[in-house]
Design a protein around this motif. Structure first.
Motif, short mmCIF file in Angstrom:
data_model
loop_
_atom_site.label_atom_id
_atom_site.label_comp_id
_atom_site.label_asym_id
_atom_site.label_seq_id
_atom_site.Cartn_x
_atom_site.Cartn_y
_atom_site.Cartn_z
N HIS A 244 0.84 -1.21 0.00
CA HIS A 244 0.00 0.00 0.00
C HIS A 244 0.87 1.25 0.00
O HIS A 244 0.54 2.24 -0.67
CB HIS A 244 -0.91 -0.01 1.22
CG HIS A 244 -1.88 1.13 1.28
ND1 HIS A 244 -2.80 1.38 0.29
CD2 HIS A 244 -2.08 2.09 2.23
CE1 HIS A 244 -3.53 2.43 0.61
NE2 HIS A 244 -3.11 2.89 1.77
N ALA A 245 1.96 1.21 0.74
CA ALA A 245 2.87 2.36 0.77
C ALA A 245 3.46 2.63 -0.60
O ALA A 245 3.52 3.79 -1.06
CB ALA A 245 3.97 2.12 1.79
N ALA A 246 3.90 1.58 -1.27
CA ALA A 246 4.51 1.75 -2.59
C ALA A 246 3.48 2.21 -3.62
O ALA A 246 3.76 3.07 -4.46
CB ALA A 246 5.17 0.44 -3.03
N VAL A 247 2.29 1.64 -3.55
CA VAL A 247 1.21 2.07 -4.46
C VAL A 247 0.85 3.52 -4.20
O VAL A 247 0.69 4.31 -5.14
CB VAL A 247 -0.02 1.15 -4.28
CG1 VAL A 247 -1.24 1.73 -5.00
CG2 VAL A 247 0.27 -0.25 -4.80
N SER A 248 0.73 3.90 -2.93
CA SER A 248 0.37 5.27 -2.58
C SER A 248 1.43 6.26 -3.05
O SER A 248 1.12 7.40 -3.41
CB SER A 248 0.17 5.40 -1.07
OG SER A 248 -0.90 4.59 -0.62
N ALA A 249 2.70 5.84 -3.04
CA ALA A 249 3.78 6.71 -3.49
C ALA A 249 3.87 6.77 -5.01
O ALA A 249 4.67 7.54 -5.55
CB ALA A 249 5.12 6.23 -2.92
N GLY A 250 3.07 5.96 -5.70
CA GLY A 250 3.06 5.99 -7.16
C GLY A 250 4.20 5.26 -7.82
O GLY A 250 4.54 5.54 -8.97
N ASN B 257 9.21 13.73 8.42
CA ASN B 257 9.87 14.92 7.88
C ASN B 257 11.07 14.55 7.02
O ASN B 257 11.35 15.22 6.02
CB ASN B 257 10.28 15.85 9.01
CG ASN B 257 9.10 16.65 9.55
OD1 ASN B 257 8.25 17.10 8.80
ND2 ASN B 257 9.03 16.81 10.87
N ALA B 258 11.76 13.47 7.38
CA ALA B 258 12.86 13.01 6.55
C ALA B 258 12.34 12.56 5.19
O ALA B 258 12.95 12.87 4.15
CB ALA B 258 13.61 11.87 7.24
N ALA B 259 11.22 11.84 5.18
CA ALA B 259 10.65 11.38 3.92
C ALA B 259 10.28 12.55 3.03
O ALA B 259 10.53 12.54 1.82
CB ALA B 259 9.43 10.50 4.19
N VAL B 260 9.68 13.58 3.61
CA VAL B 260 9.32 14.78 2.84
C VAL B 260 10.57 15.43 2.27
O VAL B 260 10.61 15.84 1.10
CB VAL B 260 8.53 15.77 3.72
CG1 VAL B 260 8.36 17.10 3.01
CG2 VAL B 260 7.18 15.18 4.10
N ALA B 261 11.62 15.51 3.08
CA ALA B 261 12.86 16.14 2.62
C ALA B 261 13.56 15.32 1.53
O ALA B 261 14.33 15.88 0.74
CB ALA B 261 13.81 16.34 3.81
N GLY C 245 7.12 15.32 -6.15
CA GLY C 245 7.10 13.91 -5.80
C GLY C 245 5.96 13.57 -4.85
O GLY C 245 5.18 14.41 -4.43
N THR C 246 5.90 12.28 -4.49
CA THR C 246 4.84 11.79 -3.62
C THR C 246 5.44 10.94 -2.50
O THR C 246 6.30 10.09 -2.75
CB THR C 246 3.84 10.92 -4.40
OG1 THR C 246 3.28 11.69 -5.46
CG2 THR C 246 2.71 10.43 -3.49
N VAL C 247 4.98 11.20 -1.27
CA VAL C 247 5.33 10.37 -0.13
C VAL C 247 4.15 9.44 0.17
O VAL C 247 3.03 9.91 0.41
CB VAL C 247 5.64 11.23 1.12
CG1 VAL C 247 5.87 10.35 2.34
CG2 VAL C 247 6.86 12.12 0.86
N GLY C 248 4.39 8.15 0.13
CA GLY C 248 3.39 7.17 0.52
C GLY C 248 3.66 6.74 1.95
O GLY C 248 4.72 6.21 2.24
N GLY D 137 -1.66 7.86 1.50
CA GLY D 137 -1.50 6.61 2.23
C GLY D 137 -2.44 6.54 3.40
O GLY D 137 -3.56 7.05 3.36
N GLY D 138 -1.99 5.90 4.46
CA GLY D 138 -2.82 5.69 5.63
C GLY D 138 -2.87 4.22 5.97
O GLY D 138 -2.05 3.42 5.51
N VAL D 139 -3.85 3.86 6.80
CA VAL D 139 -3.99 2.46 7.21
C VAL D 139 -4.29 1.62 5.97
O VAL D 139 -5.15 1.94 5.16
CB VAL D 139 -5.07 2.32 8.29
CG1 VAL D 139 -6.42 2.83 7.82
CG2 VAL D 139 -5.18 0.87 8.77
N ALA D 140 -3.55 0.55 5.80
CA ALA D 140 -3.56 -0.19 4.53
C ALA D 140 -4.77 -1.12 4.42
O ALA D 140 -5.00 -1.96 5.30
CB ALA D 140 -2.28 -1.02 4.40
N PRO D 141 -5.53 -1.02 3.33
CA PRO D 141 -6.63 -1.96 3.08
C PRO D 141 -6.08 -3.25 2.49
O PRO D 141 -6.25 -3.55 1.29
CB PRO D 141 -7.50 -1.19 2.08
CG PRO D 141 -6.54 -0.36 1.30
CD PRO D 141 -5.44 0.02 2.27
#
Length: 344
Positions: A159-165, A251-255, A261-264, A289-293
């Motif tokens: 879900h994280a990888a999909v959310s990040a595109g 915050n590290a992920a955003v940086a 870009g996209t942060v998942g 992202g969020g809680v993964a379905p």
């Protein structure tokens, strides 16, 4: 039956509890044969989130169906099944669009349904929740170990990888070297990422990340990690995956994200009260992202496991029986285990 229960920070006990029984025609009773301790379980174990004293714990059950209600159609007694960490009906508005964790009839594991780290669970809405394992794989232990992460961490990493595109040919940065982060590396590889930079601070876990497909690893924290990732990605990546949930990691992920870009994100948020929204705004960085379905992804991921192209089982570095669950929590809390498999 016997089940693991919470009695305060650092205090997990194995106790006798009533065995769950069918209560509705949509229910199923599952005898748990495999389950696990999750990194998210450590929040209440450390006293950093609330939980009722005496409540059963665990949310990653896999096992064999013992009994079903009259309205259950998708499984029958004797079937091997895995159960996502969230119960879902399968037919409400949100389930129909793949957001099973927002199911209007949803429920978790615990309370009167048995808890995922015990001998039996009762699945309400069995047709919408349980995923049947084909009979030819139902007793193959290696396959079952590879399927168990689909109850949570593999689906969550995906879900994280999909959310990040993440897509074919892309560059992806994965922040976090726990079980979810390692599964996110697998997911990014599965989605076709050309470069995968895994960021953590445990050399043994980063070695697993390399086995899973990471092309580079960064063993650093804070500004040092951000600087190194930006060097490797020539200013940041278009796809960043956050699998921790702490303020510093978010915050590290955003940086680490490239402008546009996209942060998942799938790390359970704790103490995230200073997220750099201005930095996101200025660079047009999206947050998804969020809680993964995980139920939405279960069949596709299972097909790859059964086809031999996906195997997250190396995340299980220790195996315990039911009596060993308290020790399993300690091992994970002390970072001696990546993830503990439980065989009641």
């Amino acid at each position: 039956m016997r089940a693991a229960t919470f009695h305060g920070p650092g205090d997990i006990r194995i106790e006798d509890r009533p065995r769950p029984e069918l209560e509705a025609p949509t229910d199923a009773i599952v005898r748990v044969t495999h389950t696990a301790v999750c990194g998210s379980d450590l929040w209440f174990y450390r006293g950093e989130s609330d939980r009722e004293v005496g409540s059963p714990v665990g949310h990653e059950p896999m096992g064999v169906v013992e009994d079903v209600g009259d309205d259950v159609r998708s499984v029958e007694p004797g079937d091997r099944v895995l159960a996502p960490f969230r119960i879902s009906c399968g037919y409400c508005e949100f389930c129909r669009k793949g957001l099973h964790t927002s199911c209007v009839n949803g429920d978790g594991w615990g309370g009167e349904n048995g808890g995922g780290q015990g001998e039996y669970v009762r699945s309400t809405h069995a047709d919408g929740t349980l995923v049947r394992v084909p009979d030819r794989h139902a007793d193959d232990e290696d396959t079952l170990r590879a399927l168990l992460p689909l109850t949570d961490v593999m689906g969550t990493g995906h879900h994280a990888a999909v959310s990040a595109g993440v897509e074919a040919g892309s560059t992806c940065v994965v922040v976090g070297d726990g079980a979810v982060g390692l599964c996110a590396v697998l997911a990014a590889r599965r989605l076709g990422a050309e470069r995968i930079v895994a960021v953590g601070h445990h050399e043994d876990r980063l070695a697993v990340a390399e086995e899973f497909g990471a092309t580079e690893t960064v063993a650093a924290r804070g500004d040092d990690a951000i600087e190194r990732v930006r060097e490797l990605t020539y200013g940041g990546a278009n796809h960043v995956v956050e699998c921790v949930g702490a303020s510093s990691s978010m915050n590290a992920a955003v940086a680490m994200a490239r402008p546009g870009g996209t942060v998942g994100y799938v790390g359970v948020p704790h103490g995230v009260d200073d997220l750099d929204l201005y930095g996101m705004f200025g660079d047009n960085v999206a947050l998804r992202g969020g809680v993964a379905p995980v139920r939405a992804y279960a069949e596709d991921l299972m097909a790859d496991v059964l086809g031999g192209t996906l195997d997250p089982s190396p995340i299980f570095t220790h195996t315990v029986d039911l009596d060993g669950v308290p020790e399993g929590y300690r091992l994970m809390d002390d970072r001696e285990a990546i993830k503990v498999l439980v065989k009641p």
